[in-house]
Write an enzyme that holds these catalytic residues in place. Structure first.
Site, short mmCIF file in Angstrom:
data_model
loop_
_atom_site.label_atom_id
_atom_site.label_comp_id
_atom_site.label_asym_id
_atom_site.label_seq_id
_atom_site.Cartn_x
_atom_site.Cartn_y
_atom_site.Cartn_z
CG ASP A 48 1.14 2.49 -33.85
OD1 ASP A 48 1.08 1.33 -33.44
OD2 ASP A 48 0.19 3.30 -33.74
CE1 TYR A 53 -5.05 5.81 -34.42
CE2 TYR A 53 -2.86 5.41 -35.29
CZ TYR A 53 -3.75 5.38 -34.23
OH TYR A 53 -3.33 4.94 -33.00
CE LYS A 78 -2.58 1.12 -32.70
NZ LYS A 78 -2.11 2.02 -33.75
CG HIS A 111 -7.65 1.14 -32.19
ND1 HIS A 111 -7.61 1.94 -33.30
CD2 HIS A 111 -6.90 1.80 -31.28
CE1 HIS A 111 -6.89 3.01 -33.07
NE2 HIS A 111 -6.44 2.96 -31.84
#
Length: 276
Positions: A48, A53, A78, A111
């Protein structure tokens, strides 16, 4: 069959491995690359990540370098929370694919229902526009499943009422001590699968004395109890770690917590960040 080799089946028939490696707060570059490589080497087949990120490129590189066929690895990314337009969502997806260097994505999620900088802002119209872009990518076969993250029942209802494809997944913070029953009940009613991020309560659960007590009874770690609890709630936990021994340990959950002990764990309430 070990839990690590087991899958859930989403509403569209796509299979999702029961345990995934989370990469939130894992630094891009070597840290993410090594974490994903260690996970894949030790049997994980579910990774994931997210554009937010900033480690998609590292995840993609590790998947390619692992030597494991791409189709055997389930990868989620996401759409950043502030992107609430049709064209913006399409552009963000292309950016994600360029970072990962993949031909397709297994799961793509919005997200959050609002920008992180403007939590709880009404973005219903923007969420529909972004989701419609994802629907088209899904229909084109570039994404195998689509969904949302951090969405409440009202947020999801907006999508269902205005779009064609009911989200396949809602990824939410879910761990011992947090009450997500309203969202989970709603999602189950609409056959939307729940993924559980931060199953260890951002690490704070590991020092909870009640969880430690249950862990001692089963001769396992508090982390294993937390992950097993999520599995017995029929969700897919996404524990994160950059340490190989913990990456391995987080999948060694082939035991059963008794109904009595599950009920005891369910009595734990409150924000784990406030526990001693």
């Amino acid at each position: 069959m070990k839990v690590l080799n087991q899958v859930y089946t989403l509403s569209n028939g796509v299979q999702l491995p029961k345990i995934g490696l989370g990469t939130w707060q894992t630094k891009k570059g070597e840290e993410t690359y090594q974490s994903v490589m260690m996970a894949l080497k030790n049997g994980y087949r579910h990774i994931d990540t997210a554009e937010g990120y900033q480690n998609e490129a590292s995840v993609g590189q590790a998947v390619r370098d692992s030597g494991i066929p791409r189709e055997e690895i389930f990868v989620t990314s996401k759409l950043e929370s502030h992107i609430k337009t049709y064209e913006g969502a399409l552009e963000a997806f292309e950016k994600t694919m360029k970072e990962l260097k993949f031909d397709y994505l297994d799961l793509f999620l919005i997200h959050a229902p609002w920008p992180w900088s403007e939590m709880y802002k009404d973005c219903n119209e923007g969420n529909v526009l972004a989701y419609k872009a994802m629907e088209n990518l899904y229909k084109e076969g570039r994404i195998r499943a689509i969904g949302v993250s951090n969405f409440s029942p009202n947020d999801i209802e907006n999508i269902i009422q205005n779009c064609d494809v009911v989200p396949h997944v809602n990824q939410i913070g879910y761990f011992i001590g947090i009450d997500q029953s309203e969202t989970i009940d709603y999602c189950r009613k609409h056959n939307i699968f729940i993924e559980a991020y931060s199953p260890l309560g951002i690490g704070y659960l590991l020092s909870n004395k009640d969880i430690q007590k249950v862990a001692e009874k089963y001769n396992v770690s508090p982390a294993q109890i937390c992950i097993r609890w999520c599995l017995q709630k029929e969700t897919a936990p996404l524990p994160k770690s950059i340490h190989e021994n913990r990456i391995i340990q987080n999948t060694e959950v082939d035991f059963e917590i008794s109904d009595e002990d599950m009920e005891f764990l369910d009595t734990i309430k409150g924000d784990p960040r406030r526990w001693d």
